[in-house]
Design a protein around this motif. Sequence first.
Motif, PDB file in Angstrom:
ATOM      1  N   UNK A 155       5.225  -0.720  -1.466  1.00 17.40           N
ATOM      2  CA  UNK A 155       4.321  -1.862  -1.250  1.00 17.40           C
ATOM      3  C   UNK A 155       4.045  -2.547  -2.587  1.00 17.40           C
ATOM      4  N   UNK A 156       3.814  -1.749  -3.615  1.00 17.43           N
ATOM      5  CA  UNK A 156       3.529  -2.327  -4.935  1.00 17.43           C
ATOM      6  C   UNK A 156       4.719  -3.171  -5.417  1.00 17.43           C
ATOM      7  N   UNK A 157       5.927  -2.639  -5.186  1.00 21.22           N
ATOM      8  CA  UNK A 157       7.127  -3.366  -5.589  1.00 21.22           C
ATOM      9  C   UNK A 157       7.272  -4.656  -4.793  1.00 21.22           C
ATOM     10  N   UNK A 158       7.064  -4.560  -3.483  1.00 22.37           N
ATOM     11  CA  UNK A 158       7.158  -5.747  -2.645  1.00 22.37           C
ATOM     12  C   UNK A 158       6.203  -6.835  -3.117  1.00 22.37           C
ATOM     13  N   UNK A 159       4.984  -6.441  -3.426  1.00 20.83           N
ATOM     14  CA  UNK A 159       3.987  -7.427  -3.867  1.00 20.83           C
ATOM     15  C   UNK A 159       4.369  -8.027  -5.219  1.00 20.83           C
ATOM     16  N   UNK A 160       4.858  -7.189  -6.140  1.00 23.51           N
ATOM     17  CA  UNK A 160       5.233  -7.693  -7.464  1.00 23.51           C
ATOM     18  C   UNK A 160       6.419  -8.650  -7.366  1.00 23.51           C
ATOM     19  N   UNK A 161       7.211  -8.520  -6.305  1.00 24.37           N
ATOM     20  CA  UNK A 161       8.361  -9.408  -6.108  1.00 24.37           C
ATOM     21  C   UNK A 161       8.022 -10.527  -5.122  1.00 24.37           C
ATOM     22  N   UNK A 162       6.733 -10.770  -4.940  1.00 23.93           N
ATOM     23  CA  UNK A 162       6.256 -11.892  -4.114  1.00 23.93           C
ATOM     24  C   UNK A 162       6.711 -11.813  -2.664  1.00 23.93           C
ATOM     25  N   UNK A 163       6.849 -10.590  -2.168  1.00 21.97           N
ATOM     26  CA  UNK A 163       7.298 -10.411  -0.787  1.00 21.97           C
ATOM     27  C   UNK A 163       6.116 -10.386   0.175  1.00 21.97           C
ATOM     28  N   UNK A 164       6.467 -10.514   1.446  1.00 20.80           N
ATOM     29  CA  UNK A 164       5.539 -10.292   2.529  1.00 20.80           C
ATOM     30  C   UNK A 164       5.690  -8.822   2.918  1.00 20.80           C
ATOM     31  N   UNK A 165       4.568  -8.102   3.062  1.00 19.87           N
ATOM     32  CA  UNK A 165       4.638  -6.703   3.485  1.00 19.87           C
ATOM     33  C   UNK A 165       4.565  -6.685   5.011  1.00 19.87           C
ATOM     34  N   UNK A 166       5.559  -6.096   5.647  1.00 20.05           N
ATOM     35  CA  UNK A 166       5.541  -6.074   7.105  1.00 20.05           C
ATOM     36  C   UNK A 166       4.483  -5.075   7.583  1.00 20.05           C
ATOM     37  N   UNK A 167       3.642  -5.501   8.522  1.00 23.35           N
ATOM     38  CA  UNK A 167       2.572  -4.606   8.976  1.00 23.35           C
ATOM     39  C   UNK A 167       3.114  -3.394   9.731  1.00 23.35           C
ATOM     40  N   UNK A 219       9.234  -4.593   3.060  1.00 26.89           N
ATOM     41  CA  UNK A 219       8.875  -5.888   2.449  1.00 26.89           C
ATOM     42  C   UNK A 219      10.026  -6.877   2.578  1.00 26.89           C
ATOM     43  N   UNK A 220       9.688  -8.154   2.824  1.00 25.23           N
ATOM     44  CA  UNK A 220      10.716  -9.196   2.997  1.00 25.23           C
ATOM     45  C   UNK A 220      10.287 -10.507   2.317  1.00 25.23           C
ATOM     46  N   UNK A 221      11.269 -11.396   2.154  1.00 28.03           N
ATOM     47  CA  UNK A 221      11.019 -12.794   1.740  1.00 28.03           C
ATOM     48  C   UNK A 221      10.280 -12.951   0.412  1.00 28.03           C
ATOM     49  N   UNK A 222      10.810 -12.382  -0.643  1.00 29.62           N
ATOM     50  CA  UNK A 222      10.191 -12.549  -1.955  1.00 29.62           C
ATOM     51  C   UNK A 222      11.059 -13.371  -2.887  1.00 29.62           C
ATOM     52  N   UNK A 223      10.717 -13.361  -4.144  1.00 27.46           N
ATOM     53  CA  UNK A 223      11.535 -14.047  -5.141  1.00 27.46           C
ATOM     54  C   UNK A 223      11.146 -13.577  -6.540  1.00 27.46           C
ATOM     55  N   UNK A 224      12.041 -13.818  -7.482  1.00 26.06           N
ATOM     56  CA  UNK A 224      11.656 -13.711  -8.890  1.00 26.06           C
ATOM     57  C   UNK A 224      12.324 -14.840  -9.655  1.00 26.06           C
ATOM     58  N   UNK A 225      11.735 -15.187 -10.791  1.00 24.40           N
ATOM     59  CA  UNK A 225      12.238 -16.308 -11.582  1.00 24.40           C
ATOM     60  C   UNK A 225      12.985 -15.783 -12.803  1.00 24.40           C
ATOM     61  N   UNK A 236      18.840  -8.962 -13.259  1.00 25.16           N
ATOM     62  CA  UNK A 236      18.696  -7.510 -13.350  1.00 25.16           C
ATOM     63  C   UNK A 236      17.704  -7.124 -14.449  1.00 25.16           C
ATOM     64  N   UNK A 237      17.752  -7.843 -15.554  1.00 22.76           N
ATOM     65  CA  UNK A 237      16.818  -7.554 -16.656  1.00 22.76           C
ATOM     66  C   UNK A 237      15.379  -7.824 -16.227  1.00 22.76           C
ATOM     67  N   UNK A 238      15.182  -8.925 -15.512  1.00 20.02           N
ATOM     68  CA  UNK A 238      13.830  -9.263 -15.074  1.00 20.02           C
ATOM     69  C   UNK A 238      13.347  -8.242 -14.046  1.00 20.02           C
ATOM     70  N   UNK A 239      14.233  -7.880 -13.134  1.00 20.53           N
ATOM     71  CA  UNK A 239      13.861  -6.900 -12.108  1.00 20.53           C
ATOM     72  C   UNK A 239      13.483  -5.566 -12.759  1.00 20.53           C
ATOM     73  N   UNK A 240      14.278  -5.159 -13.728  1.00 17.45           N
ATOM     74  CA  UNK A 240      14.000  -3.900 -14.430  1.00 17.45           C
ATOM     75  C   UNK A 240      12.631  -3.971 -15.115  1.00 17.45           C
ATOM     76  N   UNK A 241      12.356  -5.090 -15.766  1.00 18.55           N
ATOM     77  CA  UNK A 241      11.072  -5.238 -16.464  1.00 18.55           C
ATOM     78  C   UNK A 241       9.919  -5.119 -15.477  1.00 18.55           C
ATOM     79  N   UNK A 242      10.049  -5.796 -14.327  1.00 13.73           N
ATOM     80  CA  UNK A 242       8.960  -5.757 -13.338  1.00 13.73           C
ATOM     81  C   UNK A 242       8.751  -4.325 -12.830  1.00 13.73           C
TER      82      UNK A 242
END
Lengths: 477, 96
Positions: free
Chosen positions: A60-72, A100-106, A172-178
């Motif tokens: 859940x923490x990862x999903x939120x950090x990646x701007x995802x929607x957490x499926x109930x 978790x679905x529908x997120x993004x990173x920049x 990949x670098x950004x994902x690793x950092x997050x």
Amino acid sequence: MDYEVVVGLEVHTELKTATKIFCGCSTKFGAAQNTNVCPVCLGLPGVLPVLNARVVEFAVRTGLALNCRILPFSKFDRKNYYYPDLPKNFQTSQYDLPIAVDGHLDIAVGGQTRRIGITRVHMEEDAGKLVHAGSITKSEYALVDYNRTGVPLLEIVSEPDIRSAEEAKAYLEKLKAILQYIDVSDCKMEEGSLRCDANISLRPKGETKLGTKAEIKNLNSFKAVQKGLEYETARQADVLGEGGRVIQETRTWDDACGVTVSLRSKEEAHDYRYFPEPDLVPIVVDPAWVEDIRRHLPELPDARQGRLMKDYGLSAYEAGVITAGRAMAEYFDATVAAGADAKAAANWLMGELSRQLNAAGKELEDCPVAPGQLAGLIGLQAQGTVSGKLAKTVFEAMWASGKDAAAIVKEQGLVQISDAGAIEAVVDKVIAANPQSVDDFKAGKERAIGFLVGQVMKETKGRANPELVNKLLRERM
Amino acid sequence: MKITRKDVEHVALLSRLELGESDVAKFTGQLNAILDYIDVLSKVDTAGVEPTAHVLPLKNVMRADEPRPSLPRELALANAPEQEDGYFKVPRILEG
């Protein structure tokens, strides 16, 4: 013809839990083979898996950090395939209802910010490790270590939004950092706790339909991601350029040879026959709990980079390098908190400190110089007690001994000489000993003074204040 | 006939099952009988009924992240057809 590259990445990251996802076996890396195994992770008959609550929290923490929607409502499914690293002959994973679905990173590449979509984040178990006698294609048999079987994984799947090998590396670098910032994974690529597969296809520029893709496995370092995708781009362009067709297949990156190789086997095309896992009940997350996790998310890399630029006037590049890893970002903040000038702290971190770490093959966590100690050295430099050149010598001594800068300066008598009277005598001596350089300087050769300054520094064992030496030389010639 | 011989052979291959000629015919018939029965169930009006993810009325059964002892290696390997140096030994993986 000009082609556009279309890449989507599937990243697997091992979560840093104490135990496996469905049993109480340790996840510790490097244990003797087949010692962290039990009836559950070995898939023996009659056992029941029980989900590790920490895995759901990390997901859940990862999903939120990646701007995802957490499926109930989320559930596990069985992915059926036969491979000896999988003792149950199915992998417990998530199929149609991931956590978790529908997120993004920049990502920022070439001064441009691009948003890469994240399709989904799901929980699953890792497979065991095959040790091949010789190479994978030639060995007569394989040995299996099931310690890794059941270690919790998140699979993070991107949209096919990536347009170059360089962007793939930046993603990949950004994902690793997050993942490091939110403290869910060590992301040690060399230990396999962050692994990357890529789907890559080419299409003529301007075409909107996707071309036939190949799946590239084993892209397990930042360099491998970039090199592997560059190689595969060229290979597919050659195939298409000769009027051929790209075959949809799985290929593996051979790092030693720098090529991708087709992984042909008699196994038919992926047909995993997913079905709901009857041994695990659904996960229903409480929205209040999700909001609580969201509120407690730490400052993420982008926000931290912005803060360093705003508060300390660091450039986007400097702030980007410092915030690319959580350890360095924290070391920086701690150094500044200990009183160091931020710009100077950034320079030390990106320069001498990184150089020493690389040379010693150490991670920042094992750095023998603590942030407060670095701040002490920066302070001495700012006061003019040590020169820039000597500061490096002091730093090396700090690195070797673990002592504070002030103690080393005192012990080794490295205090900078800023007393004009003490330097004048040396300056006069150097002028007398080097008439040719003095003449050159007088004849307008500005460069000659550099040599003379060097001679004074040599005489004073580097302790003279170089600006003062320069000034005195000019006055007395 | 929803399920053909080819489907049965395909699933058997995926499941690493070697079926004799008579088995293929038998399973093709049996699987079709099962699907025919599903057709009966399909006639029930399920509009507005949530898909069932699990038959038990339970959710969120979890354990704390606390280690428990693993098996001694001799026991873990006790049923391995072949072993070497503390590893399970398996046939080569890729076909030529």
